[in-house]
Design an enzyme around this catalytic site. Structure first.
Site, PDB file in Angstrom:
ATOM      1  CB  SER A  26      -8.554   0.616   5.478  1.00 33.81           C
ATOM      2  OG  SER A  26      -9.345   1.761   5.339  1.00 33.81           O
ATOM      3  CB  SER A  48      -8.192   3.561   2.706  1.00 36.91           C
ATOM      4  OG  SER A  48      -7.359   2.956   3.690  1.00 36.91           O
ATOM      5  CE  LYS A  60      -3.913   1.965   2.601  1.00 44.16           C
ATOM      6  NZ  LYS A  60      -4.850   1.738   3.730  1.00 44.16           N
TER       7      LYS A  60
END
Ligand code: GLN
Length: 488
Positions: A175, A151, A76
């Site tokens: 997330s 997210s 990420k």
């Protein structure tokens, strides 16, 4: 090759069925061919990835292997990578190449893994749909007209579309679990403090936690083995000993007590999603588990509580982005005030600005007691709900999300309906507990996730339950049609 799990890739590399260079090349090629339709990566440095893969192949050749040697992992874009852009999904950090690696990145490096690329995400990890990224929305591989969740949506989409065997994510309020659920993969949010936050760009420091996203519980265990552990450079990282997370995967579920929080099965839960969860629970029962009705009475307060605490912490964390030291800086500032305001006006997107406003308001004199202090008091009650449940049961189970993936744009003009998407995930972060999302069926061709919540530092138990479930179901093995093309 692109559909293999981490465990299978490890085996294949050891048996010399293929090299890390071949696997990495295959995935890089797939990213080039297919990612235009998902937008799951922000940065891919093919040369660097291949150089790491070649180095891994040499070590494999010499028999100097560490567990993840040669395994490509996507990260990420919230984890700092030395010399490689780390944007956090924001224009503010579009030009930021950190001078150091996050501890998590170092741990993967030490374990021998290859950095495949940096994945797209909601700006500063704020969101449940991956639509707030400066780099554009990510699309769900099961239906590219729908959101992948957020997210960590880029990580989830990349794994689901077989562009990466595994990825890292972060979970402040869901997330990792929510995008894992909406994309049909397995994700684990560890206990707060289990995984170092050093070099993981801060959103809400008392809630943020990094964790693995992969195709199976076994893979999550293999990844967590690399990520977990005390970091002397992160004062909130726990000193608790790290077990071998693969050790208990095979344990029987006989006698396991599974609590079903009543509030997670009430109105608001899509009926067909609820049926998938019920079927999954029957499977756990068939494996010897006992289902127990329990209550988390403060569930309704989790959304307002989280949406005070998280923005409050975000507003202070994000005050460092002022155009002075690093990141975006506006052109030709008139004076210092103009530098700050224009830099922040240009650098941050709407959702981030909304959170900064809410957080600053909640922390300001006169409102602090009414909002922030009150939210902290309710947080304690939410935590106590779990403590009481865990007197009676070993784990909790329920849905990860109220329904399957929604359409792109469907909730973006209505922040409150977007925030309600997090109703089943937020409490876990407020209480600092570990939790997983495991694929548990489909509704209208879209994946549904079963959420498992454990006691503090009891990740082994969650992984064991998820693994046993995956031994007897094949939801986690399903692949979206859109990923069928491309190199393999
Ligand atoms: N959806 C939640 C939010 O928008 C959680 C995000 C997260 O876990 N990073 O804050």
């Amino acid at each position: 090759m692109h559909t293999l799990t981490v465990a299978q890739l490890m085996q294949g590399l050891r048996d010399k069925q293929f090299s890390s260079t071949e696997v990495t090349q295959c995935l890089l090629q797939r990213i080039g061919e297919l990612d235009a339709q998902y937008n799951s990566f922000i940065t891919v440095d093919a040369d660097r990835a291949l150089a790491q893969a070649r180095a891994a192949d040499q070590r494999l050749e010499q028999g100097q292997t560490t567990p993840l040697t040669g395994i490509p992992v996507a990260h990420k874009d919230i984890f700092c990578t030395e010399g490689v852009r780390t944007s956090c999904g924001s224009r503010m950090l579009d030009n930021f190449a950190p001078p150091y690696d996050a501890t998590v990145i170092k741990q993967f490096h030490d374990a021998g893994a290859v950095v495949l690329g940096k994945t797209n995400m909601d700006e500063f990890a704020m969101g449940s749909s991956n639509e707030s990224s400066f780099y554009g929305a990510v699309r769900n591989p099961w239906d590219t007209g729908r959101v992948p969740g957020g997210s960590s949506g880029g990580s989830a989409a990349a794994v689901a579309a077989c562009l990466a065997p595994a990825a890292t994510g972060t979970d402040t309020g869901g997330s990792i679990r929510q995008p894992a659920a909406l994309c049909g993969i397995t994700g684990l949010k560890p206990t707060y403090g289990r995984v170092s936050r050093l070099g993981m760009i801060a959103f809400a420091s008392s809630l943020d936690q990094g964790g693995p996203m992969a195709r199976s519980a076994e893979d999550c265990a293999l990844l967590l083995n690399a990520m977990a552990g005390h970091d002397p450079l992160d004062s909130t990282s726990a000193e608790a000993p790290v077990p071998n997370y693969t050790e208990h995967l095979g344990d029987s579920l006989e006698g396991l007590r599974v609590g079903l929080p009543r509030e997670y099965f009430s109105e608001g839960l899509d009926a067909a999603t609820g049926e998938c969860i019920q079927t999954a629970l029957k499977e756990l029962e068939a494996r010897g588990a006992t289902l127990v009705d329990v209550s988390l009475p403060h569930t309704q307060l989790t959304v307002p509580t989280y949406y005070i605490i998280a923005p409050a912490e975000a507003s202070t964390n994000l005050s460092r982005f002022d155009g002075v030291r690093y990141g975006h800086r506006c052109d030709d500032p008139k004076d210092l005030h103009d530098l700050y305001t224009r830099t922040r006006e240009e650098g941050f997107g709407d959702e981030v600005k909304r959170r900064i406003l809410v957080g600053t308001y909640a922390l300001s004199a006169g409102y602090y007691d009414a909002y922030y202090k009150k939210a902290q008091q309710v947080r304690r009650l939410i935590k106590q709900d779990f403590t009481q449940c865990f007197d009676e049961v070993d784990i909790l189970a329920g849905p990860t999300t109220p329904g399957p993936a929604f359409g792109l744009g469907e909730k973006s003009d209505d922040p409150v309906s977007m925030y309600l998407e997090d109703i089943y995930t937020l409490a876990v972060n407020l209480a600092g507990l570990p939790a997983m999302s495991v694929p548990a069926g489909f509704v209208g061709g879209l994946p549904v996730g079963l959420q498992l919540i454990g006691r503090h530092f009891d990740e082994s138990r969650l992984l064991n339950v998820a693994h046993q479930y995956q031994q007897h179901t094949d939801w986690h093995l399903q692949r979206p049609d859109s990923a069928a093309g491309g190199s393999n």
